[in-house]
Design a protein around this motif. Structure first.
Motif, PDB file in Angstrom:
ATOM      1  N   LEU A   1       0.445  -1.427  -0.172  1.00  0.00           N
ATOM      2  CA  LEU A   1       0.556   0.065   0.413  1.00  0.00           C
ATOM      3  C   LEU A   1       0.855   1.075   0.002  1.00  0.00           C
ATOM      4  CD1 LEU A   1      -2.933  -1.555   2.392  1.00  0.00           C
ATOM      5  CD2 LEU A   1      -2.945  -1.162  -0.291  1.00  0.00           C
ATOM      6  N   TYR A   2       2.500   1.292   0.600  1.00  0.00           N
ATOM      7  CA  TYR A   2       3.144   2.297   0.791  1.00  0.00           C
ATOM      8  C   TYR A   2       3.298   2.596  -0.244  1.00  0.00           C
ATOM      9  CZ  TYR A   2       7.146   4.596   2.530  1.00  0.00           C
ATOM     10  OH  TYR A   2       7.600   6.066   3.005  1.00  0.00           O
ATOM     11  N   ILE A   3       3.928   1.541  -1.084  1.00  0.00           N
ATOM     12  CA  ILE A   3       4.930   2.245  -2.492  1.00  0.00           C
ATOM     13  C   ILE A   3       3.398   2.370  -3.557  1.00  0.00           C
ATOM     14  CG2 ILE A   3       5.728   0.453  -4.580  1.00  0.00           C
ATOM     15  CD1 ILE A   3       7.586   0.416  -2.923  1.00  0.00           C
ATOM     16  N   GLY A   4       1.959   2.137  -3.316  1.00  0.00           N
ATOM     17  CA  GLY A   4       1.148   2.051  -4.437  1.00  0.00           C
ATOM     18  C   GLY A   4       0.536   3.494  -3.915  1.00  0.00           C
ATOM     19  N   VAL A   5       0.694   3.803  -3.187  1.00  0.00           N
ATOM     20  CA  VAL A   5       0.297   5.389  -3.167  1.00  0.00           C
ATOM     21  C   VAL A   5       1.100   5.950  -3.267  1.00  0.00           C
ATOM     22  CG1 VAL A   5      -0.466   7.026  -1.006  1.00  0.00           C
ATOM     23  CG2 VAL A   5      -1.390   4.934  -0.713  1.00  0.00           C
TER      24      VAL A   5
END
Ligand SMILES: Nc1ncnc2c1ncn2[C@@H]1O[C@H](COP(=O)(O)OP(=O)(O)O)[C@@H](O)[C@H]1O
Ligand SMILES: [Mg+2]
Lengths: 558, 352
Positions: free
Chosen positions: A67-71
């Motif tokens: 999620l961190y990378i995705g955001v």
């Protein structure tokens, strides 16, 4: 009296039935098993797998990383994509056509090859950019370590900004310029028009593009595999990969992987559905049918600045990685300076003619991608015809099953295939190309249907009806009128499936065996075994094929 | 043989009743228009005749042969109906030359090459496209594509031709020209034509009879002149040409009473089925009001010069009347004049 129209209807139901059968075998059944296998172990209902998945710390970390990378990637892609879409769509920048084509290049690049390319530029010791930076500023700290979270975010942003660029550029192109002109005549200045009219009107498209970039980031496997695993950085897709590979041959490992992949499915599914909603709801309100002269913003004395910005970005983010991968592939030893005496074609020679493993992989990938593209286009055209040209009942259901795998990450498709076709519920296809072929067909079916549907929609129904009143029956009409008119679209669609299938990694990496190696997995193996130069040579060959293929697509569809 | 008969034909899409209980007989060699506002079911009617839609109920006959019957489950597909059809979008095949487009129906029946050439050349000359056979559709103007579509529909010498708003995509001048050419062709070849249009002038000029449709219903089937002079109801009167509607009260067999808010006027008018004392709506065509003399006094609110006539809006108390006067005598805005109401019609008050 005969009733040919009735027969025709039953023929279309028959065809529809066959299409549904294919979809059930390829999509519905494996997906059902995916869900079932997260709660059933040894034919008993249990929550053990879910508990196990939840109690592992690594899984939390992987989810958080994803999620961190995705955001971050979504933010990066949205800023880059929207800015350049506006720049080439709505300003008086020179060479806009060429700039636009170059800005689209990263879209063609397979992300895992992008990761290799950036390794040649930003690996902490030997990357060209880092070396240049360190010698220029007399330092030993690199500019950016590609094997870090920020490295992954940057590389993904560069390969996923085209999702935003394409949707926003499209919306800007189709927006009725009189809407902006009306605001100008109402007394608003150029900047105010952009803020009050242009931006609100394209914001659904920006959002839609952002969601696509998000879905692409969280389902991506190649970049975190090549850039993250080195330092033990895992995301969901690589975590699932570990479950399958370390516990290979155990059904338990497969089930754990399936349980984890349900998360991935839900996250990317939500993003894709939201994207559809966004564009579906508002698209038609602001878009005028005909393409008109867009409202152009004059950059004035800022023009050279923006042009320079554009060129620097293109050089650094788009052209340098491609150039660098070819440069490295010509070296005798990795890390050598680029001088005439250090250059060789041996890497290419070796990959193409010396190694039987690579030859086998090339042959497999060719067979798989040709077969998948052909099957997908045939079945896809039939389904598209039913969806676009008929009004028979049940076509919505078909549409759902066709579009379903479009939103399913390749990793999830592979796991569903492993569950369905490795002996537990029927034939065991493991170790054969059939398993990979089934996965490719499921994964690319939506692409085939979409491109066939797009060309069919261009064929106005009255063209067919004119043939019918001229005395031709349904079949003859299809042969004389519909087929010739959609042929270029189908050829382009075939290539659109063939190219990504040929260089596929994410799905096949979970499905290959020694005899069913694909070219994408072969490159991964090269890197694993430390043959970096051979991997770059192979990547160079694939890139060449991708670029040529896309040239052909633009030719036939023009 | 080439008579087309629709008997109680009904077609519903989902919840929309596109055509409701339509019965009409189109006689051999007749030119009949289907006229009505957009969405009234004209195209659907035409497509049922062509065989692209199945009627839910009712029957369609070509001569004595049933080609569609909802009840008897009979349905002849379009390719067996031997019709010529011209589509609104022309539907000229973009991947075929003009010659190949026109030749297509002949090639379907496997006519030999020599005959095909002769027949196509003849059809192209009928629509004045001689020598353009080798062109492709994208090299033609809209008007020329229109003619290709026409030639393709004519090439089999059908007894019945269907045309769906064939002129609506052409510019005004070309449209005018094509009206006469199509009409002329129809007369020369003696074919039956069913012609869909939303343009009343087109229907008036071309048709032997016109079917005025609204919301899937046929409101009136008559010769153009009758439709204009004796519209069956208020909708038809309003749709065809200009007309004023004024509320009134019937006072005896020959007279109605208008109240204009400031005074009352008696107007002579045949009352038909209306009873004394009943409320009604008086319908007056602009050209049936004579200006300069008469029992009613009005004030010119607007005067617009239209070349051959002057278009006035005249206030008669609180009632506004649209009147057309000869261009010879010009009244100015604000002027007071006397006027008389001539021919007029009565409709029931609520009907519309
Ligand atoms: N294929 C269809 N599906 C659903 N509704 C239709 C279809 N074709 C026509 N309609 C509806 O039927 C009505 C009549 O349409 P049409 O015959 O095309 O009107 P016209 O040609 O007079 O403009 C309209 O309300 C239209 O929306
Ligand atoms: Mg219509």
């Amino acid at each position: 009296m005969r009733l040919p129209r009735r027969e025709e209807i039953s023929v279309s139901y028959l065809v529809l039935g066959a299409a549904i059968l294919v979809l059930v075998i390829l999509v519905a059944w494996p997906m059902l098993l995916l869900f079932v296998n997260t709660v059933i172990v040894d034919s008993e209902f249990t929550t053990r797998l879910w508990r196990e998945v939840f109690t592992r710390r690594q899984n939390y970390t992987a989810l958080r990383n994803t999620l961190y990378i995705g955001v971050l990637v979504t933010l990066g892609s949205t800023v880059i994509g929207s800015f350049f879409a506006w720049l080439v769509g709505r300003t008086d920048l020179p060479f806009k056509g060429a700039l636009k084509a170059l800005l689209m290049l990263p879209f063609l690049m397979p992300p895992f090859i992008g990761a290799i390319a950036w390794e040649t530029l930003l690996s902490p010791r030997s990357g060209y950019f880092n070396k240049a930076f360190m010698s220029l500023f007399h330092t030993t700290t690199p500019l950016l370590d590609v094997f870090s979270t920020w490295g992954i975010v940057m590389v993904e942003s560069i390969y996923f900004y085209p999702f935003v660029f394409i949707t926003v550029a499209g919306a800007l192109e189709r927006m009725d310029p009189t809407l902006e002109e009306a605001a100008r005549t109402a007394g608003a200045g150029m900047l105010k028009v952009m803020k009050d009219v242009t931006l609100p009107l394209v914001s659904p498209s920006i959002m839609a593009g952002a969601l696509l970039a998000f879905a692409a980031s969280i389902s991506n496997f190649g970049i975190p595999l090549f850039l993250g695993m080195e330092k033990g950085f895992f995301v969901l897709t690589t975590r699932i990969f570990i479950y399958i590979k370390t516990q290979s041959a155990s059904f338990e490992g497969l089930q754990l992987g399936a349980t984890l992949s349900v998360f991935l499915l839900l996250a990317s599914g939500t993003a894709i559905i939201l994207e559809g909603r966004l564009l579906g709801g508002r698209k038609y309100a602001i878009l005028a049918g005909k393409s008109m002269r867009p409202h152009i913003v004059e950059l004035g004395r800022w023009k050279p600045v923006f042009l320079a910005l554009c060129l620097v970005f293109l050089f650094v983010a788009v052209l340098a990685p491609i150039g660098s991968i070819y440069l490295v592939s010509l070296l005798k030893v990795y890390g050598q300076p680029v001088r005439w005496e250090n250059l060789t074609l041996n890497n290419y020679y070796h990959e193409l003619f010396k190694d039987s493993m690579i030859r086998g992989a090339l042959r497999n990938s060719l067979v798989l991608s040709v077969a998948a593209a052909t099957i997908v286009m045939i079945v896809g055209s039939v389904i598209a015809y039913v969806l676009v040209k008929t009004r028979i009942k049940g076509r919505k259901v078909v549409e759902f099953f066709v579009m379903l795998p479009y939103s399913i990450p390749g990793t999830v498709v592979a796991i569903a295939m492993l569950l369905a076709w490795t002996g537990k519920y029927g034939p065991n296809l493991y170790g054969t190309l059939w398993l990979i072929l089934a996965a490719y067909c499921a994964h690319f079916m939506a692409l085939g249907v979409k491109s066939a549907a797009a060309s069919l929609e261009q064929v106005h129904t009255s063209l067919e009806e004119a043939a019918r009143v001229s005395g031709a029956n349904w079949l003859k009409t299809f042969g004389d009128i519909v087929a010739p008119l959609i042929k270029p679209g189908l050829v382009a669609g075939w290539l659109l499936v063939f190219i990504p299938a040929f260089r596929e990694l994410t799905t096949s990496v979970l499905l290959v065996s020694t005899h069913t190696m694909t070219i994408g997995v072969a490159i991964y193996n090269r890197l694993e075994d430390g043959y970096f130069l051979l991997a770059t040579a192979m990547s160079g060959i694939i890139l060449l094929l991708v670029f040529v293929g896309n040239l052909v697509i633009t030719r036939v569809t023009r | 043989m080439s008579e087309v008969r629709l008997v109680n034909v009904t077609k519903t899409f989902d919840a929309v009743a596109a055509v409701r209980n339509l019965s009409v007989t189109i006689r051999d060699g007749e030119f009949v228009s289907l006229l009505g506002p957009s969405g009234c079911g004209k195209t659907t009617t035409l497509r049922m005749i062509a065989g692209f839609e199945r009627p839910d109920q009712g029957e369609i006959y070509f001569g004595d042969e049933v080609v569609s019957s909802g009840e008897k489950n009979i349905f002849l597909p379009p390719e067996k109906r031997k019709l010529g059809m011209v589509f609104q979008s022309y539907a000229v095949w973009p991947h075929m030359s003009v010659f190949d487009n026109v030749a297509y129906p002949l090639r379907v029946i496997k006519m030999n090459r020599g005959e095909v050439k002769e027949t196509v050349d003849h059809a192209l000359s009928l629509v004045k496209l001689e020598g353009l056979g080798s062109r492709y559709p994208h090299q033609l103007s809209g008007g020329q594509q229109q003619r290709v579509a026409l030639a393709r529909a004519l090439v089999m010498e059908p007894e019945v031709m269907l045309l769906d708003e064939p002129l609506s995509n052409l510019d005004a001048k070309l449209r005018e020209e094509m009206r006469f050419e199509i009409k002329d062709l129809q007369k020369r070849l003696g074919i039956t034509v069913i012609y869909v249009t939303h343009d009343q002038a087109e229907a008036m000029v071309m048709s032997d009879r016109t079917v005025v449709m609204n919301e899937g219903l046929a409101y009136q089937i008559d010769e153009p002149r009758k439709i204009y002079e004796q519209p069956a109801d208020r909708f038809v009167a309003d749709f065809i040409g200009l007309i004023n509607f004024v509320e009134c009260e019937v006072i005896d067999e020959r007279t109605v009473l208008l109240k204009d808010g400031t005074g009352v006027h008696k107007v002579e008018c045949g009352i038909g089925d209306f009873n004394k004392g009943e409320r009604a709506v008086l319908a007056i065509r602009p050209e049936n009001v004579s200006l300069g003399a008469g029992p009613i006094r009005g004030t010119i609110k607007r005067a617009v010069y239209l070349g051959n006539v002057l278009d006035y809006r005249i206030m008669m108390g609180k009632i506004e009347l649209r009147v057309q006067g000869e261009a010879g005598v010009i009244y100015n805005e604000g002027e007071e004049i006397d006027l008389a109401i001539g021919r007029c019609l009565l409709f029931p008050p609520q009907a519309c």
